[in-house]
Design an enzyme around this catalytic site. Structure first.
Site, short mmCIF file in Angstrom:
data_model
loop_
_atom_site.label_atom_id
_atom_site.label_comp_id
_atom_site.label_asym_id
_atom_site.label_seq_id
_atom_site.Cartn_x
_atom_site.Cartn_y
_atom_site.Cartn_z
CE LYS A 231 13.56 -84.08 19.89
NZ LYS A 231 13.13 -85.14 20.50
CB THR A 232 12.42 -83.94 25.81
OG1 THR A 232 13.18 -84.53 24.78
CG2 THR A 232 11.91 -85.21 26.99
CG ASP B 290 10.09 -86.99 20.16
OD1 ASP B 290 10.46 -86.06 19.48
OD2 ASP B 290 10.95 -87.32 21.05
CD GLU B 291 13.86 -86.99 17.48
OE1 GLU B 291 14.20 -86.62 16.09
OE2 GLU B 291 14.74 -86.67 18.29
CD GLN C 296 17.88 -82.06 15.09
OE1 GLN C 296 18.56 -82.81 15.72
NE2 GLN C 296 17.04 -81.13 15.55
NE ARG D 285 23.41 -83.16 18.01
CZ ARG D 285 22.07 -83.12 18.08
NH1 ARG D 285 21.66 -83.76 19.05
NH2 ARG D 285 21.37 -82.29 17.46
#
Length: 818
Positions: A67-68, A253-254, A305, A679
């Site tokens: 996504k970044t 973002d997020e 998330q 992770r």
């Protein structure tokens, strides 16, 4: 929807005079990247997100899906291919580190022009807006921003001015309530109107005075930054329109972690119609002249998330995005570039149990990878031992460095056993997102009580607990006691015992000091009687009021502090049961005979762990081994490691006990498990304990339901519940090749009895009268001076001559009437 400044027919937006691209003036101007370069290496959904135009866009970005990269390439695309002015771009992230990384990546693509973009957190963006506009609310642009400590000090003063008892109305609890109100965009007037009971009325009064004091100081607290910006846009529509004109491209973002205030801010800047049924605007914007069309909005996030509800994050913000923006389009990013397929399949299986989520299936083309390794431990020490041994084995056999490894747990208190085991084996580690267990404030407070009991001359520990919890012994009273100690050349403790001789001590403080001295003397009588360390610790926490203050608090951090104290009691009980299993125990130091270990021995062991065994981080560099990372699952968000140990998978631990009867909270716990699993890049370990100590007593928790949700064929169980050995002492040595220091003996003692059964049997209370002669095992002959209380609470003041007058709790004191 690109923007050039100035825009014909519209006033110049704030800051436009500074929007000169210095990089463009340079004769060595950076070459504009081609379309192909901007889209290079992107998969098809990522490309669609980068080139999208027009309607609001929701990018559902699964864990590790790049996504970044999508965000940075899109910003570069806007600047390079759609001629958007960098100053018209507002990109919101949740950390300053992420903002800096995004700005740097875009600069690498398009050059110095990227420096003019607004890439920041919500709060940083609001500060910049308020610096220009806050005069409309009567503040100066040079306003101060109060941090958490400043806010607490101010609220403490407010409570004092309102005559609010800090025990009944803790400033921290009031601040937490005020913060929640501000995040819901409730100012002090709204909060006062909505107060439903006497408690909320008191809180609202404190909120009102707190805001008055902030205004007088020309200051804002952290929550004000968001609330006041939204209120500014609503109260002054012309200001809102100016900033809507400024920001033509907004990226967030997020998005799953946004709270109500952040959600409202995005709507003020990007909503097509502000007169919506959500109540985010009063409709005043229609009077602000020509309505500016909304900015082009792209939000990136993953509802799977969303793990910060306790901070006010609302998962509905992302789930309802298509309802809030009816013309919105959605793009799914499902290809994962981080983990093996085995890990992704496990994550997909767990999160699929949650209701109401957008279907999403993470996949990778990097292969299946290693199976997940499972381990069922006898107890938490066996769990930590297995992990230490496995990390060592991975290093010896596969070249895995400690820095490649992370150990995740649900609550901070769980770090303690890993810290102790790692210290024993010489394994370098760091605790991320928190302090080491024995450095935590509440643990140090509790240990200070114990140190005073065995050494009342320890002035540092004594002063630490003198007014902890607050009992009305302020700095002035403490200074008076210090003056008495210096005048009479006695210790601070001795001065406390004769506080009535201290000049200038107020009667209220004198009564509080007498109560404190009585508390310490009663607890000392338990030490003199040889009581167990865990029992003394529990009594100190209870009788001092320390535990009650934390339990009564509404601050979520205080719940964690209670858990840490429970863990400390478990350490003390473990030591009392079996000194060889105690903190940093060396079997050679434990005699086969002699008196049982007491409080002094326990404190000595703890000191060895807490102070002398701090292991420094390894130096940086490719060949440096680094350190193992310990952290909570909440802290792990956004990180990745080649090897992950997911620990404490028991119902009541993870998922947390408070979530078991609450479906929304249980689903958030499942999202937390999903975050933990994803992770891991190469290897994932899961573990649980059959028995785990809680307040020192055994807690038999069933296996976490999340374990049952994993596909059975993906997990290689090294040890199962059926393999659990009969409780016995187990010895192991680390491999010689590990270069760790020494071999170690780990004890797994028998299941503990209930805490209340651990206390020493109470002595027969002698029938005493003033003037009676008695003999004490330690202090010798004495004369009873006075008696107080009845039954188990009977206290005798006894003059032991050269030893002075001692106040002893008779049910513990080794006193015999002559």
């Amino acid at each position: 929807m690109t923007a050039q400044f100035p825009i014909p027919g519209l006033p110049t937006p704030p800051g436009a005079d500074s929007l000169v691209d210095k990089g463009d003036e340079s004769p060595r101007r950076r070459r504009r990247p081609s379309r192909e370069e901007l889209l290079e290496g992107l998969n098809e959904p990522q490309r669609e997100a980068v080139v999208h135009e027009g309607t609001p866009l929701l990018v559902v970005a699964g864990a590790g899906s790049g996504k970044t990269r999508v965000l940075t390439r899109r910003i570069a695309w806007l600047i390079s291919e759609r001629d958007a002015h960098p100053g018209s771009i507002l990109a919101i992230t949740f950390t300053n580190k992420a903002a800096a990384e995004m700005r740097e990546r875009v600069s690498e693509l398009v050059g110095n022009r990227a420096r003019i973009m607004w890439v920041s957190t919500f709060h940083s963006a609001c500060v910049r807006i308020l610096r220009k506009e806050i005069d409309k609310f009567g503040f100066k642009s040079s306003f101060t921003i109060y941090d958490a400590a400043d806010s607490k000090r101010l609220m403490t003063l407010v409570c004092r001015d309102l005559d609010l008892d800090p025990k009944q109305y803790p400033p921290r609890s009031i601040l937490n309530w005020v913060s929640n109100a501000k995040n819901e965009l409730q100012d002090h007037e709204d909060a006062s109107k909505d107060a439903k009971n006497g408690l909320e009325e008191k809180y609202a009064a404190a909120y009102t005075l707190y805001q008055e004091r902030l205004r007088q100081a020309n200051a804002l607290d952290f929550d004000d930054l968001l609330m006041m910006t939204v209120h500014l846009f609503r109260a002054f529509p012309e200001v809102r329109e100016t900033w809507r004109r400024r920001f033509r491209h907004v990226l967030v973002d997020e998005y799953q972690d946004t709270n109500h205030a952040q959600y409202a801010l995005i709507h003020e800047l990007c909503a097509d119609s502000l007169e919506d049924p959500l109540g985010l605007s009063d409709g005043a914007g229609t009077s602000g002249g020509e309505r500016i069309p909304p900015a082009e909005l792209m939000v990136v996030g993953d509802a799977d998330q969303s793990i910060y509800a306790f901070r006010g994050a609302n998962i509905r913000n992302i789930l309802d995005f298509e309802q809030d923006f009816p013309s919105a389009e959605t793009i799914l990013l499902e290809q994962n570039y981080r983990s093996t397929q085995t890990i992704l399949t496990a994550a997909n299986a767990v999160i699929s149990r949650n209701d109401g989520r957008k279907p999403k299936n993470l996949w990778t083309d990097s292969g299946a990878g290693e199976r997940i390794v499972g381990y069922v431990a006898d107890n938490e020490h066996d769990e930590a031992r297995f992990i230490a041994e496995e990390i060592d084995k991975l290093g010896d056999e596969g070249g895995t460095r400690p820095s490649d490894v992370a150990v995740f747990y649900r609550t901070n208190a769980q770090s303690r056993v890993f810290e102790e085991i790692f210290i024993r084996v010489g394994m370098a580690y760091k605790v991320v997102g928190g302090v080491r267990f024995y450095e935590r404030r509440e643990v140090r407070d509790a240990l200070a009580y114990l140190r005073v009991l065995v050494n009342p001359d320890d002035q540092v520990s004594l002063r630490r607990i003198l007014n902890t919890p607050k009992r009305g012994i302020g700095e002035r009273a403490e200074a008076c006691i210090e003056g008495l100690a210096q005048r009479d050349r006695i210790t601070f403790w001795e001065a406390l015992q004769k506080a009535e001789d201290a000049p200038g001590v107020a009667s209220r403080s004198l009564n509080a000091i007498r109560g404190f001295v009585e508390l310490i003397e009663q607890l000392q009588s338990m030490v003199d009687a040889g009581e167990r360390a865990d029992v003394i610790l529990e009594q100190a926490l209870t009788r001092s009021g320390y535990l009650k203050e934390l339990e009564d608090s509404e601050d979520p951090q205080d719940e964690t502090r209670v858990e840490n104290l429970a863990e400390l009691v478990a350490v003390a009980r473990e030591f009392a049961d079996d000194p060889q299993a105690g903190p940093s125990a060396d079997p050679a130091d434990v005699p086969d005979d002699g008196p049982p270990p007491g409080l002094r021995d326990f404190l000595e062991r703890v000191a060895l762990v807490a102070d002398s065994d701090q292991i420094p981080d390894a130096p940086d560099g490719e060949s440096a081994p680094g350190v193992v990372t310990l952290m909570t699952l909440h802290t792990a968000k956004g990180l990745e490691f080649p090897v992950v140990f997911l620990t404490g998978l028991e119902d009541g631990v993870f998922p947390h006990l408070r979530s078991l009867g609450d479906k929304p909270e249980l689903e958030e716990e499942r999202r937390l498990a999903y975050v933990g699993v994803t992770r891991a890049r190469e290897r994932l370990y899961i573990s649980r304990a059959i028995v785990r100590s809680a307040w020192g007593a055994p807690s038999h928790n069933p296996a976490s339901r999340f374990i049952d949700e994993l596909p059975i064929d993906l997990v290689d169980w090294r040890r199962t519940a059926d393999d659990q050995a009969v409780w016995s002492r187990q010895t192991y040595s680390l491999p010689q090749s590990s270069q760790r220091r020494g071999s170690l003996t780990f004890g797994t003692s028998a299941a503990r009895a209930d805490a209340s059964k651990k206390a020493s049997a109470a002595r027969d209370i002698p029938n005493l009268d003033p003037g009676d002669r008695v003999n004490h095992d330690t202090f010798g002959l004495g004369t009873v001076v006075a008696l107080e209380g009845m039954g188990d609470n009977s206290v005798a003041s006894i003059d032991f001559g050269s030893e002075g007058v001692k106040r002893l709790l008779l049910r513990y004191a080794p006193v015999e009437k002559l």
